[in-house]
Motif scaffolding. Structure first.
Motif, PDB file in Angstrom:
ATOM      1  N   ARG A 126     -14.745 -14.615  -7.802  1.00 46.22           N
ATOM      2  CA  ARG A 126     -14.528 -15.298  -6.529  1.00 46.22           C
ATOM      3  C   ARG A 126     -13.444 -14.654  -5.662  1.00 46.22           C
ATOM      4  NH1 ARG A 126     -16.756 -20.267  -5.755  1.00 46.22           N
ATOM      5  NH2 ARG A 126     -17.861 -21.193  -7.523  1.00 46.22           N
ATOM      6  N   ILE A 127     -12.476 -13.997  -6.294  1.00 48.77           N
ATOM      7  CA  ILE A 127     -11.334 -13.496  -5.517  1.00 48.77           C
ATOM      8  C   ILE A 127     -11.154 -11.984  -5.661  1.00 48.77           C
ATOM      9  CG2 ILE A 127      -8.828 -13.636  -5.203  1.00 48.77           C
ATOM     10  CD1 ILE A 127      -8.990 -16.534  -6.130  1.00 48.77           C
ATOM     11  N   LEU A 128     -11.005 -11.506  -6.888  1.00 48.57           N
ATOM     12  CA  LEU A 128     -10.644 -10.109  -7.097  1.00 48.57           C
ATOM     13  C   LEU A 128     -11.720  -9.139  -6.615  1.00 48.57           C
ATOM     14  CD1 LEU A 128      -8.357  -8.410  -8.183  1.00 48.57           C
ATOM     15  CD2 LEU A 128      -9.460  -8.444 -10.433  1.00 48.57           C
ATOM     16  N   ALA A 129     -12.964  -9.348  -7.046  1.00 52.87           N
ATOM     17  CA  ALA A 129     -14.049  -8.432  -6.673  1.00 52.87           C
ATOM     18  C   ALA A 129     -14.293  -8.422  -5.159  1.00 52.87           C
ATOM     19  CB  ALA A 129     -15.325  -8.794  -7.415  1.00 52.87           C
ATOM     20  N   PRO A 130     -14.418  -9.574  -4.484  1.00 52.62           N
ATOM     21  CA  PRO A 130     -14.601  -9.555  -3.031  1.00 52.62           C
ATOM     22  C   PRO A 130     -13.420  -8.917  -2.295  1.00 52.62           C
ATOM     23  CG  PRO A 130     -15.209 -11.690  -3.917  1.00 52.62           C
ATOM     24  CD  PRO A 130     -14.538 -10.949  -5.027  1.00 52.62           C
ATOM     25  N   LEU A 131     -12.194  -9.173  -2.777  1.00 54.86           N
ATOM     26  CA  LEU A 131     -11.015  -8.594  -2.138  1.00 54.86           C
ATOM     27  C   LEU A 131     -11.002  -7.078  -2.279  1.00 54.86           C
ATOM     28  CD1 LEU A 131      -8.306  -8.994  -0.697  1.00 54.86           C
ATOM     29  CD2 LEU A 131      -7.245  -9.262  -2.960  1.00 54.86           C
ATOM     30  N   PHE A 132     -11.350  -6.614  -3.472  1.00 53.65           N
ATOM     31  CA  PHE A 132     -11.370  -5.167  -3.709  1.00 53.65           C
ATOM     32  C   PHE A 132     -12.378  -4.474  -2.793  1.00 53.65           C
ATOM     33  CE2 PHE A 132     -13.557  -1.626  -5.816  1.00 53.65           C
ATOM     34  CZ  PHE A 132     -12.503  -0.740  -5.967  1.00 53.65           C
ATOM     35  N   MET A 133     -13.598  -5.019  -2.690  1.00 49.99           N
ATOM     36  CA  MET A 133     -14.624  -4.405  -1.856  1.00 49.99           C
ATOM     37  C   MET A 133     -14.252  -4.453  -0.382  1.00 49.99           C
ATOM     38  SD  MET A 133     -16.743  -3.068  -3.827  1.00 49.99           S
ATOM     39  CE  MET A 133     -17.863  -2.552  -2.526  1.00 49.99           C
ATOM     40  N   THR A 134     -13.619  -5.550   0.054  1.00 52.96           N
ATOM     41  CA  THR A 134     -13.203  -5.659   1.456  1.00 52.96           C
ATOM     42  C   THR A 134     -12.187  -4.587   1.805  1.00 52.96           C
ATOM     43  OG1 THR A 134     -13.590  -8.044   1.468  1.00 52.96           O
ATOM     44  CG2 THR A 134     -12.142  -7.164   3.171  1.00 52.96           C
ATOM     45  N   VAL A 135     -11.206  -4.407   0.952  1.00 49.25           N
ATOM     46  CA  VAL A 135     -10.157  -3.409   1.194  1.00 49.25           C
ATOM     47  C   VAL A 135     -10.725  -1.995   1.064  1.00 49.25           C
ATOM     48  CG1 VAL A 135      -7.962  -2.484   0.382  1.00 49.25           C
ATOM     49  CG2 VAL A 135      -8.311  -4.958   0.459  1.00 49.25           C
ATOM     50  N   ALA A 136     -11.528  -1.771   0.025  1.00 51.57           N
ATOM     51  CA  ALA A 136     -12.041  -0.425  -0.246  1.00 51.57           C
ATOM     52  C   ALA A 136     -12.941   0.089   0.863  1.00 51.57           C
ATOM     53  CB  ALA A 136     -12.787  -0.414  -1.570  1.00 51.57           C
ATOM     54  N   THR A 137     -13.724  -0.791   1.463  1.00 55.17           N
ATOM     55  CA  THR A 137     -14.658  -0.348   2.509  1.00 55.17           C
ATOM     56  C   THR A 137     -14.007  -0.292   3.886  1.00 55.17           C
ATOM     57  OG1 THR A 137     -15.421  -2.646   2.738  1.00 55.17           O
ATOM     58  CG2 THR A 137     -16.690  -1.203   1.284  1.00 55.17           C
ATOM     59  N   ARG A 138     -12.742  -0.604   3.959  1.00 53.08           N
ATOM     60  CA  ARG A 138     -12.048  -0.579   5.246  1.00 53.08           C
ATOM     61  C   ARG A 138     -11.572   0.812   5.628  1.00 53.08           C
ATOM     62  NH1 ARG A 138      -7.728  -5.191   5.987  1.00 53.08           N
ATOM     63  NH2 ARG A 138      -9.706  -6.337   5.866  1.00 53.08           N
ATOM     64  N   PHE A 139     -11.369   1.677   4.654  1.00 53.02           N
ATOM     65  CA  PHE A 139     -10.818   3.005   4.894  1.00 53.02           C
ATOM     66  C   PHE A 139     -11.867   4.091   4.671  1.00 53.02           C
ATOM     67  CE2 PHE A 139      -7.414   0.244   3.375  1.00 53.02           C
ATOM     68  CZ  PHE A 139      -6.506   0.327   4.435  1.00 53.02           C
ATOM     69  N   LEU A 140     -11.797   5.141   5.486  1.00 54.88           N
ATOM     70  CA  LEU A 140     -12.785   6.212   5.459  1.00 54.88           C
ATOM     71  C   LEU A 140     -12.820   6.922   4.108  1.00 54.88           C
ATOM     72  CD1 LEU A 140     -14.871   7.961   6.922  1.00 54.88           C
ATOM     73  CD2 LEU A 140     -12.990   9.400   7.740  1.00 54.88           C
ATOM     74  N   LEU A 141     -11.660   7.264   3.562  1.00 58.40           N
ATOM     75  CA  LEU A 141     -11.617   8.006   2.300  1.00 58.40           C
ATOM     76  C   LEU A 141     -12.217   7.200   1.153  1.00 58.40           C
ATOM     77  CD1 LEU A 141      -8.120   9.778   2.397  1.00 58.40           C
ATOM     78  CD2 LEU A 141     -10.382  10.816   2.640  1.00 58.40           C
ATOM     79  N   SER A 142     -11.891   5.913   1.095  1.00 53.97           N
ATOM     80  CA  SER A 142     -12.431   5.091   0.013  1.00 53.97           C
ATOM     81  C   SER A 142     -13.926   4.854   0.204  1.00 53.97           C
ATOM     82  CB  SER A 142     -11.674   3.759  -0.079  1.00 53.97           C
ATOM     83  OG  SER A 142     -11.685   3.075   1.155  1.00 53.97           O
ATOM     84  N   ARG A 143     -14.373   4.706   1.458  1.00 50.91           N
ATOM     85  CA  ARG A 143     -15.821   4.560   1.708  1.00 50.91           C
ATOM     86  C   ARG A 143     -16.554   5.816   1.263  1.00 50.91           C
ATOM     87  NH1 ARG A 143     -14.461   2.433   6.873  1.00 50.91           N
ATOM     88  NH2 ARG A 143     -15.226   4.330   7.856  1.00 50.91           N
ATOM     89  N   HIS A 144     -15.962   6.971   1.549  1.00 48.88           N
ATOM     90  CA  HIS A 144     -16.572   8.240   1.165  1.00 48.88           C
ATOM     91  C   HIS A 144     -16.642   8.363  -0.357  1.00 48.88           C
ATOM     92  CE1 HIS A 144     -17.802  12.399   1.530  1.00 48.88           C
ATOM     93  NE2 HIS A 144     -16.792  12.797   0.759  1.00 48.88           N
TER      94      HIS A 144
END
Length: 254
Positions: A104-122
């Protein structure tokens, strides 16, 4: 609800992907949780890797060493994939407060943050798409030119409306040069009936890690077999002879 069944996840990799004339690929060789949707991509990758090698050997266009490389190239990735998906799947389905917190918290938070930045999206794209798979330890991989070495996937480097992935549609061996092709090297490729493709040197080629005027022998599956900083006919012939490679008697060049 009229009917339901319990889903059980298995994480297993076969000890061998080849035993004599028998080969394992896809779910027969490795099975794991569906996290990341990697099972289908991995099975398709296995089939492509084995398929072109079988075709070449049966056609008399390559040594059986091509088949020996299948297990070496694919089993290591399968082991890594199973271990990583297992680590990802276990906390997500865990019971109690820990599992609830992760879902409910950790996984959604991680994906939200990770997909916000170009390097992590790449990084996520390269992981899920499996475009970062390389076969550096394979007997079919040799040399390095720029940041690209034998076993790497050919990097995409379009320039001036020219797509360097377009020739890969032939699903056969081909030589790539980014810059100027030397006539003696072109003649050597012609003698081998090896298609050679020249691409203009560009910022995209530089950014992709390619080296100007270097020679890259590309396998039918789009991975680099031989990377040479110089256009050496002798080095190319040595590689071809080692694997008893034979190329089709056609010469589309540009």
């Amino acid at each position: 609800m009229n009917w339901f069944s319990r889903y059980r996840v298995h994480h297993r990799v076969a000890e061998r992907f080849r035993a004599g004339r028998a080969f394992l690929l896809g779910d027969a060789g490795h099975i794991h949780s569906p996290v990341g949707g990697q099972g289908m991509n991995t099975g398709i990758g296995d089939a492509i890797n084995l398929g072109w090698k079988l075709a070449q050997v049966l056609d008399g266009r390559g040594d059986t060493a091509l088949l020996d490389s299948y297990e070496l190239e694919r089993i290591g990735f399968a082991r890594t994939l199973v271990s990583t998906t297992d680590r990802a799947f276990t906390p997500i389905v865990a019971g109690g407060i820990q599992g609830e917190f992760t879902r409910r918290i950790l996984a959604p938070l991680f994906m939200t943050v990770a997909t916000r930045f170009l390097l992590s999206r790449h990084a996520i794209f390269r992981l899920i798409s499996q475009t970062r798979i390389h076969y550096a330890e394979s007997p079919l991989s040799e040399g390095k030119a720029g940041e690209v070495e034998g076993g790497d996937r050919l990097p995409w480097a379009p320039a001036g409306g020219i797509d360097n992935f377009e020739p890969l549609r032939s699903l056969d061996w081909q030589m790539h040069v980014y810059g100027d092709i030397e006539e003696t090297f072109a003649a050597g490729c012609r003698e081998l009936s090896l298609p050679i493709h020249g691409f203009p040197w560009s910022d995209s080629a530089k950014a992709a890690g390619l080296s100007r005027d270097a020679a890259y022998l590309v396998r039918p599956d789009g991975h680099i077999a031989l990377a040479s900083a110089k256009q050496s006919v002798a080095k190319l012939r040595s590689f071809v002879d080692r694997l008893s490679l034979r190329f089709p008697a056609r010469m589309p060049a540009d």
